[in-house]
Structure formats: C-alpha cells, structure tokens
Design a protein around this motif. Structure first.
Motif, PDB file in Angstrom:
ATOM      1  N   LEU A  19       0.830  -1.204   0.000  1.00 27.44           N
ATOM      2  CA  LEU A  19       0.000   0.000   0.000  1.00 27.44           C
ATOM      3  C   LEU A  19       0.867   1.257   0.000  1.00 27.44           C
ATOM      4  CD1 LEU A  19      -2.862  -1.060   2.416  1.00 27.44           C
ATOM      5  CD2 LEU A  19      -3.066  -0.579  -0.018  1.00 27.44           C
ATOM      6  N   LEU A  20       1.962   1.234   0.739  1.00 27.36           N
ATOM      7  CA  LEU A  20       2.872   2.377   0.732  1.00 27.36           C
ATOM      8  C   LEU A  20       3.477   2.595  -0.649  1.00 27.36           C
ATOM      9  CD1 LEU A  20       4.565   1.950   4.198  1.00 27.36           C
ATOM     10  CD2 LEU A  20       3.355   3.996   3.392  1.00 27.36           C
ATOM     11  N   GLN A  21       3.812   1.506  -1.343  1.00 28.91           N
ATOM     12  CA  GLN A  21       4.355   1.634  -2.699  1.00 28.91           C
ATOM     13  C   GLN A  21       3.311   2.234  -3.647  1.00 28.91           C
ATOM     14  OE1 GLN A  21       5.709  -2.224  -3.935  1.00 28.91           O
ATOM     15  NE2 GLN A  21       7.577  -2.111  -2.719  1.00 28.91           N
ATOM     16  N   GLU A  22       2.068   1.782  -3.498  1.00 20.67           N
ATOM     17  CA  GLU A  22       1.020   2.218  -4.424  1.00 20.67           C
ATOM     18  C   GLU A  22       0.475   3.603  -4.092  1.00 20.67           C
ATOM     19  OE1 GLU A  22      -3.225   0.699  -6.277  1.00 20.67           O
ATOM     20  OE2 GLU A  22      -1.902  -0.717  -5.274  1.00 20.67           O
ATOM     21  N   TYR A  23       0.280   3.895  -2.802  1.00 22.21           N
ATOM     22  CA  TYR A  23      -0.417   5.120  -2.413  1.00 22.21           C
ATOM     23  C   TYR A  23       0.461   6.152  -1.709  1.00 22.21           C
ATOM     24  CZ  TYR A  23      -4.643   2.515  -3.511  1.00 22.21           C
ATOM     25  OH  TYR A  23      -5.605   1.789  -4.154  1.00 22.21           O
ATOM     26  N   GLY A  24       1.678   5.786  -1.372  1.00 17.44           N
ATOM     27  CA  GLY A  24       2.575   6.730  -0.708  1.00 17.44           C
ATOM     28  C   GLY A  24       1.977   7.252   0.584  1.00 17.44           C
ATOM     29  N   ASP A  25       1.976   8.577   0.723  1.00 15.85           N
ATOM     30  CA  ASP A  25       1.484   9.217   1.942  1.00 15.85           C
ATOM     31  C   ASP A  25       0.009   8.944   2.214  1.00 15.85           C
ATOM     32  OD1 ASP A  25       3.977  10.307   2.354  1.00 15.85           O
ATOM     33  OD2 ASP A  25       3.462  12.278   1.535  1.00 15.85           O
ATOM     34  N   MET A  26      -0.722   8.487   1.230  1.00 13.06           N
ATOM     35  CA  MET A  26      -2.157   8.228   1.388  1.00 13.06           C
ATOM     36  C   MET A  26      -2.457   6.777   1.766  1.00 13.06           C
ATOM     37  SD  MET A  26      -3.557  11.140   0.945  1.00 13.06           S
ATOM     38  CE  MET A  26      -5.264  10.698   0.779  1.00 13.06           C
ATOM     39  N   ALA A  27      -1.427   5.980   2.008  1.00 12.38           N
ATOM     40  CA  ALA A  27      -1.614   4.548   2.272  1.00 12.38           C
ATOM     41  C   ALA A  27      -2.475   4.292   3.499  1.00 12.38           C
ATOM     42  CB  ALA A  27      -0.258   3.848   2.413  1.00 12.38           C
ATOM     43  N   SER A  28      -2.227   4.998   4.584  1.00  6.77           N
ATOM     44  CA  SER A  28      -3.025   4.752   5.793  1.00  6.77           C
ATOM     45  C   SER A  28      -4.467   5.178   5.576  1.00  6.77           C
ATOM     46  CB  SER A  28      -2.427   5.436   7.019  1.00  6.77           C
ATOM     47  OG  SER A  28      -2.411   6.828   6.860  1.00  6.77           O
ATOM     48  N   PHE A  29      -4.685   6.230   4.810  1.00  6.28           N
ATOM     49  CA  PHE A  29      -6.041   6.660   4.477  1.00  6.28           C
ATOM     50  C   PHE A  29      -6.765   5.588   3.674  1.00  6.28           C
ATOM     51  CE2 PHE A  29      -8.940   8.799   1.479  1.00  6.28           C
ATOM     52  CZ  PHE A  29      -9.847   9.328   2.378  1.00  6.28           C
ATOM     53  N   GLU A  30      -6.091   5.026   2.687  1.00  7.49           N
ATOM     54  CA  GLU A  30      -6.709   3.982   1.855  1.00  7.49           C
ATOM     55  C   GLU A  30      -7.031   2.735   2.681  1.00  7.49           C
ATOM     56  OE1 GLU A  30      -7.802   4.238  -1.262  1.00  7.49           O
ATOM     57  OE2 GLU A  30      -7.097   6.306  -1.353  1.00  7.49           O
ATOM     58  N   ALA A  31      -6.102   2.344   3.560  1.00 13.41           N
ATOM     59  CA  ALA A  31      -6.354   1.182   4.415  1.00 13.41           C
ATOM     60  C   ALA A  31      -7.501   1.460   5.385  1.00 13.41           C
ATOM     61  CB  ALA A  31      -5.088   0.800   5.176  1.00 13.41           C
ATOM     62  N   SER A  32      -7.585   2.681   5.879  1.00 14.56           N
ATOM     63  CA  SER A  32      -8.687   3.059   6.772  1.00 14.56           C
ATOM     64  C   SER A  32     -10.028   3.014   6.048  1.00 14.56           C
ATOM     65  CB  SER A  32      -8.467   4.464   7.333  1.00 14.56           C
ATOM     66  OG  SER A  32      -7.351   4.492   8.177  1.00 14.56           O
ATOM     67  N   LYS A  33     -10.035   3.447   4.791  1.00 16.40           N
ATOM     68  CA  LYS A  33     -11.275   3.367   3.999  1.00 16.40           C
ATOM     69  C   LYS A  33     -11.726   1.918   3.858  1.00 16.40           C
ATOM     70  CE  LYS A  33     -10.776   5.339   0.041  1.00 16.40           C
ATOM     71  NZ  LYS A  33     -10.705   6.101  -1.203  1.00 16.40           N
ATOM     72  N   LYS A  34     -10.782   1.027   3.622  1.00 12.03           N
ATOM     73  CA  LYS A  34     -11.112  -0.399   3.503  1.00 12.03           C
ATOM     74  C   LYS A  34     -11.670  -0.922   4.824  1.00 12.03           C
ATOM     75  CE  LYS A  34     -11.101  -4.456   1.499  1.00 12.03           C
ATOM     76  NZ  LYS A  34     -12.107  -4.798   0.496  1.00 12.03           N
TER      77      LYS A  34
END
Length: 69
Positions: A19-34
């Motif tokens: 997720l960090l590779q794909e979304y960078g700084d937004m990785a935790s946000f994307e995981a939280s959305k999931k």
C-alpha cells in the motif's frame, strides 16, 4: 459467528508495504477506507485485519523521535 481466518504479521506488514508503494502518503487513508467499508458491511474480523494494516503503515512511516544518522 466465529471467524477462523488467521492473518500473519508477515502478511500484514507485506500488505502495508504494498500500500505504501502504491499510495505513498495516502496509504493509511486507503487502508482506513477499507476498514470502514468492512465495518459498514458487518465484517468485524475483516475490519480488524485492516486496522492492523493501518497500524503497520503508521509504524513504518513514523518518523517522530527518529534521530538523523
């Protein structure tokens, strides 16, 4: 209903890294959305897994207290 899915720490950390590779700084946000979408669907076990991913991402990106070399 009991959930028999077992997700290893290694899988959590690997997912966080991807997720960090794909979304960078937004990785935790994307995981939280999931995690939120799984909670909305009533999948508490799935939500807990994604919250572990969020915590791993935060741990991997936490620079507070880090000392420069």
């Amino acid at each position: 209903m009991a959930d028999d899915r077992v997700i290893s720490d290694r899988e959590i950390w690997a997912t966080a890294g991807l997720l960090l590779q794909e979304y960078g700084d937004m990785a935790s946000f994307e995981a939280s959305k999931k995690a939120d979408s799984l909670l909305d669907a009533g999948d508490m076990a799935g939500q807990r897994v994604w919250l572990r991913v969020v915590r791993a991402i935060i741990s991997m990106t936490d620079t507070e207290g880090a000392t420069p070399n």
